[in-house]
Write an enzyme that holds these catalytic residues in place. Sequence first.
Site, PDB file in Angstrom:
ATOM      1  CE  LYS A 167      23.769 -80.587  21.053  1.00  0.00           C
ATOM      2  NZ  LYS A 167      22.371 -80.220  21.315  1.00  0.00           N
ATOM      3  CB  SER A 219      22.651 -68.676  24.947  1.00  0.00           C
ATOM      4  OG  SER A 219      23.343 -69.735  25.563  1.00  0.00           O
ATOM      5  CD  GLU A 240      27.136 -65.919  13.664  1.00  0.00           C
ATOM      6  OE1 GLU A 240      27.283 -64.761  14.082  1.00  0.00           O
ATOM      7  OE2 GLU A 240      27.799 -66.420  12.748  1.00  0.00           O
ATOM      8  CB  CYS A 274      20.916 -64.235  16.667  1.00  0.00           C
ATOM      9  SG  CYS A 274      21.183 -64.648  14.951  1.00  0.00           S
ATOM     10  CD  GLU A 371      19.512 -62.637  22.097  1.00  0.00           C
ATOM     11  OE1 GLU A 371      20.150 -63.443  22.783  1.00  0.00           O
ATOM     12  OE2 GLU A 371      19.515 -62.634  20.861  1.00  0.00           O
TER      13      GLU A 371
HETATM   14  O1  TXE Z   1      20.502 -71.856  24.167  1.00  0.00           O
HETATM   15  P1  TXE Z   1      21.807 -72.713  24.375  1.00  0.00           P
HETATM   16  P2  TXE Z   1      19.053 -72.065  24.816  1.00  0.00           P
HETATM   17  C1  TXE Z   1      19.537 -67.190  23.275  1.00  0.00           C
HETATM   18  C2  TXE Z   1      18.209 -66.622  23.683  1.00  0.00           C
HETATM   19  C3  TXE Z   1      17.670 -67.662  24.604  1.00  0.00           C
HETATM   20  C4  TXE Z   1      18.905 -68.255  25.215  1.00  0.00           C
HETATM   21  C5  TXE Z   1      18.790 -69.661  25.729  1.00  0.00           C
HETATM   22  O2  TXE Z   1      18.406 -65.415  24.360  1.00  0.00           O
HETATM   23  O3  TXE Z   1      16.889 -67.089  25.605  1.00  0.00           O
HETATM   24  O4  TXE Z   1      19.847 -68.197  24.181  1.00  0.00           O
HETATM   25  O5  TXE Z   1      18.480 -70.589  24.704  1.00  0.00           O
HETATM   26  C6  TXE Z   1      23.705 -76.791  23.068  1.00  0.00           C
HETATM   27  N1  TXE Z   1      28.370 -77.252  25.132  1.00  0.00           N
HETATM   28  N2  TXE Z   1      19.517 -67.785  21.984  1.00  0.00           N
HETATM   29  O6  TXE Z   1      19.131 -72.427  26.255  1.00  0.00           O
HETATM   30  O7  TXE Z   1      21.807 -73.371  25.699  1.00  0.00           O
HETATM   31  C7  TXE Z   1      22.201 -76.961  23.142  1.00  0.00           C
HETATM   32  O8  TXE Z   1      21.871 -78.322  23.290  1.00  0.00           O
HETATM   33  C8  TXE Z   1      27.986 -77.329  23.849  1.00  0.00           C
HETATM   34  C9  TXE Z   1      20.149 -67.031  20.945  1.00  0.00           C
HETATM   35  O9  TXE Z   1      18.313 -72.997  23.984  1.00  0.00           O
HETATM   36  O10 TXE Z   1      22.940 -71.846  24.011  1.00  0.00           O
HETATM   37  C10 TXE Z   1      21.773 -76.371  21.825  1.00  0.00           C
HETATM   38  O11 TXE Z   1      21.969 -77.302  20.754  1.00  0.00           O
HETATM   39  N3  TXE Z   1      26.697 -77.200  23.458  1.00  0.00           N
HETATM   40  C11 TXE Z   1      20.503 -67.899  19.785  1.00  0.00           C
HETATM   41  C12 TXE Z   1      22.729 -75.205  21.641  1.00  0.00           C
HETATM   42  O12 TXE Z   1      23.831 -75.489  22.492  1.00  0.00           O
HETATM   43  C13 TXE Z   1      25.787 -76.987  24.411  1.00  0.00           C
HETATM   44  C14 TXE Z   1      19.470 -68.889  19.397  1.00  0.00           C
HETATM   45  C15 TXE Z   1      22.152 -73.832  22.007  1.00  0.00           C
HETATM   46  O13 TXE Z   1      21.645 -73.884  23.318  1.00  0.00           O
HETATM   47  C16 TXE Z   1      26.121 -76.916  25.766  1.00  0.00           C
HETATM   48  C17 TXE Z   1      18.902 -69.577  20.549  1.00  0.00           C
HETATM   49  C18 TXE Z   1      27.511 -77.045  26.122  1.00  0.00           C
HETATM   50  N4  TXE Z   1      27.929 -76.953  27.379  1.00  0.00           N
HETATM   51  C19 TXE Z   1      18.925 -68.982  21.774  1.00  0.00           C
HETATM   52  N5  TXE Z   1      25.000 -76.670  26.479  1.00  0.00           N
HETATM   53  C20 TXE Z   1      20.950 -67.139  18.560  1.00  0.00           C
HETATM   54  N6  TXE Z   1      22.203 -66.705  18.519  1.00  0.00           N
HETATM   55  O14 TXE Z   1      20.222 -66.950  17.631  1.00  0.00           O
HETATM   56  C21 TXE Z   1      23.978 -76.595  25.574  1.00  0.00           C
HETATM   57  N7  TXE Z   1      24.437 -76.809  24.334  1.00  0.00           N
END
Ligand code: TXE
Length: 468
Positions: A167, A219, A240, A274, A371
């Site tokens: 997904k 995140s 990750e 990241c 971050e």
């Molecule tokens: O991430 P989310 P977001 C960090 C970066 C950014 C913040 C928010 O600081 O400001 O994260 O980004 C899915 N159970 N990074 O809100 O919510 C969601 O649909 C399972 C760092 O976009 O973590 C998406 O596919 N999955 C990072 C994925 O999780 C769930 C890269 C990531 O979304 C879920 C991106 C749940 N309960 C953002 N809720 C890196 N490590 O590089 C959401 N998702």
Amino acid sequence: MTQYGMTIGGRSVKGEHSFDVVNPATGQAHAQAPDCSPAQLDAAFESARTAYRGWKDDLDARRAALHAAGDLLMAKANDLAPVLTGEQGKPLQDAAAEVFGAGFWLKHHADMPIPHEVIRDDEAAYVEVVRRPMGVVAAITPWNFPLMLACWKVGPALLAGNTMVLKPSPYTPLTTLAVGELLASVLPPGVLNVVSGRDPLGAQMTAHPVPRKVSFTGSVATGKRVAAAASDDLKRVTLELGGNDPAIVLPDADPAEIAPKLFDRAFANNGQVCSAIKRVYVPDALHDDLVEALADQARAAKVGDGMEEGVTHGPLNNAPQRDRVAALVADALARGATAVTGGGPVEGPGFFHEPTILAGATDGFAIVDEEQFGPALPVVRYSTVEEAVERANGTHFGLSGSVWGADADRAWEVASALECGTAWVNTHLAVHPGQPFGGVKWSGVGTENGTWGLEGFTEVQVRHRNRL
Ligand code: TXE
């Protein structure tokens, strides 16, 4: 508007409903993606479970299929690049490089040996330790490198004999959906299912009874929710998560020489990496020269729609992220920091933010402690190297870090004191499919890539034959 289908059991499937995908360069919806229903998610997991039976038993077929999948991505890199730029924002050449790199990642994994060790072979017993696949993997990816990070999971998971439901983020579903449809021509039905949808689809995946493993990139906050959800069913997890990577500049470094490299590794993908450099620690004596040299780099960046020729830095991926970066910068400025260049969001349509070099921010400022995940870099003064290391380690994060200096042995020694998954010397962001990548503390659980990452998609089995 373009609509891509989900891939379930090898077939392209429309959603009962769909949702808009916004082009971050314009702020306008430019495509729609299917919103996966609970019944469709069940069907995806069921087809992965069915496909697992045949897939797990034929390693040669898996290697051949992964090669074919990698070849296909490499061949289609230029066709898929505009789809990726349109939803993610990165410049076209970076988008093509991501698709090509994702193909390279699959091909590297296609040839990797699966660990297997004889630990005893004597008159009493013969004992082997082998690695078995886990079953169905639920893979959840973010919006910064939708395809590359998906392939970090697809390559090892499928090579090990697992099947998958993948997904992408609702911000960037299109390229992954397109690739799901493309790879249906080279993978057996059900081996790789791609679904898309708004949340709570991710939570439904982690709670689903079929997958035995959740591989998540995103995140820290969501990662903790994934770990909690997986624990009910004792699903294995690889997380990750975010980073707040420090770069420590040693007193013998040459600011003019390292500034382009530091800038490149801090502002790659517009800072949305990241393991990008997120804070630079510099000795007082080099501070002004380094700040000026970094600011020169930032001034030379061409910010714009990634579809346009010559653009080096696109928009932030989404409005909340642009607003977050702008708020962190505004907070630092309100507390006395200076924007040597940049300093705020760009007026007009799209989610643009100026490349920003901040002087005068220090530990305790949110932009140093958290971050930022965007194009704003604080340059922080230090007095002694020991103090810099302590401050670099003094956060919840531990993804990676780097040390920069003319005496590489001294830099190596300092790097070894960093509490993080990867410690680089005179470079940063150097990753390879054979090299493990993961974080300590809140930056993650487990590793991806290399033998170590592959093992994360397996369970240990001991095979013990008695000889007495
Ligand atoms: O991430 P989310 P977001 C960090 C970066 C950014 C913040 C928010 O600081 O400001 O994260 O980004 C899915 N159970 N990074 O809100 O919510 C969601 O649909 C399972 C760092 O976009 O973590 C998406 O596919 N999955 C990072 C994925 O999780 C769930 C890269 C990531 O979304 C879920 C991106 C749940 N309960 C953002 N809720 C890196 N490590 O590089 C959401 N998702």
